[in-house]
Design a protein around this motif. Structure first.
Motif, PDB file in Angstrom:
ATOM      1  N   PHE A   5       0.766  -1.185   0.010  1.00  0.00           N
ATOM      2  CA  PHE A   5       0.103   0.091   0.171  1.00  0.00           C
ATOM      3  C   PHE A   5       0.845   1.091  -0.061  1.00  0.00           C
ATOM      4  N   LEU A   9       0.923   4.189  -3.023  1.00  0.00           N
ATOM      5  CA  LEU A   9       0.707   5.597  -2.564  1.00  0.00           C
ATOM      6  C   LEU A   9       1.710   6.307  -2.949  1.00  0.00           C
ATOM      7  N   ALA A  64      -5.690   5.922  -4.749  1.00  0.00           N
ATOM      8  CA  ALA A  64      -4.893   5.172  -3.453  1.00  0.00           C
ATOM      9  C   ALA A  64      -4.721   6.224  -2.453  1.00  0.00           C
ATOM     10  N   GLY A  81      -7.586   1.678  -1.336  1.00  0.00           N
ATOM     11  CA  GLY A  81      -7.701   1.919  -2.782  1.00  0.00           C
ATOM     12  C   GLY A  81      -9.198   2.329  -2.919  1.00  0.00           C
ATOM     13  N   GLY A 102      -9.743  -1.472   2.206  1.00  0.00           N
ATOM     14  CA  GLY A 102      -8.059  -1.392   2.623  1.00  0.00           C
ATOM     15  C   GLY A 102      -7.985  -1.845   3.728  1.00  0.00           C
TER      16      GLY A 102
END
Length: 176
Positions: A5, A9, A64, A81, A102
């Motif tokens: 993640f 990002l 994101a 997301g 998420g």
């Protein structure tokens, strides 16, 4: 999973500004919201989030983001997301459907985050060519677990409490 993640990002956030000006395929959003809890526990969530969106077409937005959520003295950092679909072509007022999913992490010890899901319906209002205000209403589901303990001079015990927060969330923000 946390590293994936964070990598996504960072990839969305570090695109060159020249490409953004030329094609306008990326936008940024900041939003704040509050939830009205239903079910148990009755904790009112407060949400602050930021996200980056990629526009593959006129109606679709893939994003994101991260932020902070407060649930009854518990702070969580969600990584999510999101997919947004405009119900009409972009106009001054454009209704849309969104779904974010998420995982949330807790910076405090003794607390484990969990699954986050946020389907919503909203409307975007264009103020300027590159500035929009949005308002969304939807469901906010957040799971988490925390360690509860009790101790006195003679006895000590602890257990893991699993919580599932459900609320009707109202979020507003800007997209630029």
């Amino acid at each position: 999973m946390k590293r994936i993640f964070i990598g996504v990002l960072c990839a969305f956030s570090s695109l060159p500004a020249v490409a953004q000006e030329r094609e306008r395929r990326f936008t940024y959003s900041a939003e704040a919201g509050i939830g009205m809890p239903f079910g148990t526990p009755k904790a009112t969530p407060v949400l602050l989030r930021a996200a980056t969106y990629y526009h593959p077409g006129d109606r679709w937005e893939l994003g994101a983001g991260s932020g902070v959520s407060f649930y009854d003295k518990t702070a969580l950092i969600p990584l999510f997301g999101e997919v947004r679909f405009g119900l009409t072509r972009p106009q001054r007022l454009t209704p849309y459907l969104a779904c974010a999913a998420g995982y949330s992490f807790a910076p405090a010890t003794g607390i484990d985050g969990g699954l986050l899901i946020c389907p919503a319906a909203g409307v975007k209002w264009r103020l300027r060519p590159r500035l929009r205000v949005h308002l969304a209403v939807g469901y906010e589901g957040q799971k988490l677990a925390r360690l509860k303990s009790y101790a006195d001079p003679y006895f000590s015990t602890g257990f893991r409490e699993k919580l599932s927060h459900h609320s009707l969330a109202i979020r507003t923000g800007i997209t630029f």
